[in-house]
Design a protein around this motif. Structure first.
Motif, short mmCIF file in Angstrom:
data_model
loop_
_atom_site.label_atom_id
_atom_site.label_comp_id
_atom_site.label_asym_id
_atom_site.label_seq_id
_atom_site.Cartn_x
_atom_site.Cartn_y
_atom_site.Cartn_z
N GLU A 11 44.42 43.86 31.61
CA GLU A 11 45.75 43.33 30.93
C GLU A 11 45.80 43.51 29.70
OE1 GLU A 11 45.86 39.21 33.78
OE2 GLU A 11 44.29 39.23 32.17
N VAL A 12 44.41 43.63 28.90
CA VAL A 12 44.40 44.15 27.57
C VAL A 12 45.07 45.49 27.28
CG1 VAL A 12 43.21 44.51 25.50
CG2 VAL A 12 42.79 42.40 26.76
N ASP A 13 44.72 46.14 28.28
CA ASP A 13 44.98 47.94 28.13
C ASP A 13 46.60 47.71 28.41
OD1 ASP A 13 42.23 48.52 27.96
OD2 ASP A 13 42.29 49.21 30.11
N PHE A 14 47.12 47.08 29.21
CA PHE A 14 48.63 47.22 29.40
C PHE A 14 49.21 46.64 28.27
CE2 PHE A 14 52.35 45.26 31.01
CZ PHE A 14 53.05 46.16 31.74
N ILE A 15 49.01 45.35 27.60
CA ILE A 15 49.50 45.13 26.51
C ILE A 15 49.55 45.99 25.21
CG2 ILE A 15 49.34 43.29 24.77
CD1 ILE A 15 48.51 41.28 27.21
N CYS A 16 48.46 46.51 25.15
CA CYS A 16 48.00 47.45 23.77
C CYS A 16 48.86 48.96 24.18
CB CYS A 16 46.55 47.51 23.69
SG CYS A 16 45.96 46.18 23.05
N GLY A 17 49.01 49.21 25.40
CA GLY A 17 49.83 50.51 25.77
C GLY A 17 48.65 51.71 25.94
N GLY A 26 37.43 69.02 27.26
CA GLY A 26 37.49 68.69 28.51
C GLY A 26 37.10 67.05 28.59
N CYS A 27 37.04 66.50 27.56
CA CYS A 27 36.67 64.92 27.67
C CYS A 27 37.97 64.41 27.89
CB CYS A 27 35.80 64.59 26.51
SG CYS A 27 34.10 65.40 26.37
N ILE A 28 37.84 63.07 28.10
CA ILE A 28 38.89 62.16 28.21
C ILE A 28 38.81 61.17 26.95
CG2 ILE A 28 40.25 60.49 29.76
CD1 ILE A 28 39.35 61.88 32.07
N GLU A 29 39.76 61.09 26.46
CA GLU A 29 39.93 60.13 25.28
C GLU A 29 40.83 59.01 25.52
OE1 GLU A 29 40.56 59.99 20.36
OE2 GLU A 29 40.65 61.89 21.41
N LYS A 30 40.38 57.82 25.14
CA LYS A 30 41.48 56.50 25.39
C LYS A 30 42.19 56.22 24.11
CE LYS A 30 39.92 52.91 27.31
NZ LYS A 30 39.00 51.92 27.73
N LEU A 31 43.45 56.38 24.23
CA LEU A 31 44.26 55.98 22.90
C LEU A 31 45.18 54.76 23.38
CD1 LEU A 31 45.31 59.73 21.91
CD2 LEU A 31 43.56 58.27 21.04
N SER A 32 45.72 54.24 22.28
CA SER A 32 46.69 53.12 22.70
C SER A 32 47.64 52.95 21.48
CB SER A 32 45.85 51.71 22.58
OG SER A 32 45.39 51.44 21.32
N ALA A 39 39.55 46.12 17.58
CA ALA A 39 39.71 47.02 16.06
C ALA A 39 40.39 46.10 15.37
CB ALA A 39 40.87 47.92 16.49
N TRP A 40 41.26 45.03 15.79
CA TRP A 40 41.96 43.99 15.17
C TRP A 40 40.97 43.03 14.41
CZ3 TRP A 40 46.93 43.79 13.13
CH2 TRP A 40 47.25 42.52 12.74
N SER A 41 40.08 42.47 15.32
CA SER A 41 39.06 41.73 14.82
C SER A 41 38.16 42.29 13.64
CB SER A 41 38.11 41.26 15.93
OG SER A 41 37.21 40.34 15.63
N SER A 43 39.41 43.31 10.72
CA SER A 43 40.02 44.26 9.86
C SER A 43 40.57 43.10 8.78
CB SER A 43 41.18 44.82 10.80
OG SER A 43 42.29 43.70 11.02
N GLY A 44 41.19 43.76 7.76
CA GLY A 44 41.71 43.20 6.79
C GLY A 44 43.02 42.39 7.17
N LEU A 45 43.28 42.65 8.30
CA LEU A 45 44.67 41.85 8.67
C LEU A 45 44.11 40.55 9.33
CD1 LEU A 45 47.18 44.62 9.49
CD2 LEU A 45 47.20 43.10 7.50
N ASP A 46 43.03 40.59 9.92
CA ASP A 46 42.68 39.39 10.87
C ASP A 46 42.10 38.36 9.91
OD1 ASP A 46 41.49 37.87 13.00
OD2 ASP A 46 39.73 38.87 12.99
N ILE A 47 42.84 37.49 9.45
CA ILE A 47 42.84 36.46 8.45
C ILE A 47 43.02 34.93 9.18
CG2 ILE A 47 43.28 37.76 6.51
CD1 ILE A 47 45.83 36.53 6.27
N GLY A 48 43.23 35.01 10.43
CA GLY A 48 43.49 33.89 11.22
C GLY A 48 44.84 33.20 11.36
#
Length: 65
Positions: A11-17, A26-32, A39-41, A43-48
């Motif tokens: 569900e998190v994967d879906f919401i984050c795209g 030849g590797c597989i990279e996960k992007l969103s 990543a948000w937790s 960060s400078g933007l995670d202030i509550g």
């Protein structure tokens, strides 16, 4: 009755795209399109709360998609 208030990883994967990209070596990279919670937790933007700085970041990111 028991309720689980946490989202499933899928569900998190879906919401984050989340999507997968094959790299040149030849590797597989996960992007969103949007940052995943870990990543948000911490960060400078995670202030509550959603601040004007968060909104500015969101609007800029949205325009760049």
């Amino acid at each position: 009755i028991h309720f689980n208030n946490e989202l499933l990883e899928e569900e998190v994967d879906f919401i984050c795209g989340m999507y997968y990209v094959y790299t040149n070596n030849g590797c597989i990279e996960k992007l969103s399109w949007w940052p995943r919670p870990q990543a948000w937790s911490g960060s400078g933007l995670d202030i509550g709360f959603w601040s004007s700085r968060c909104e500015d970041w969101f609007q800029t990111h949205l325009k760049n998609i």
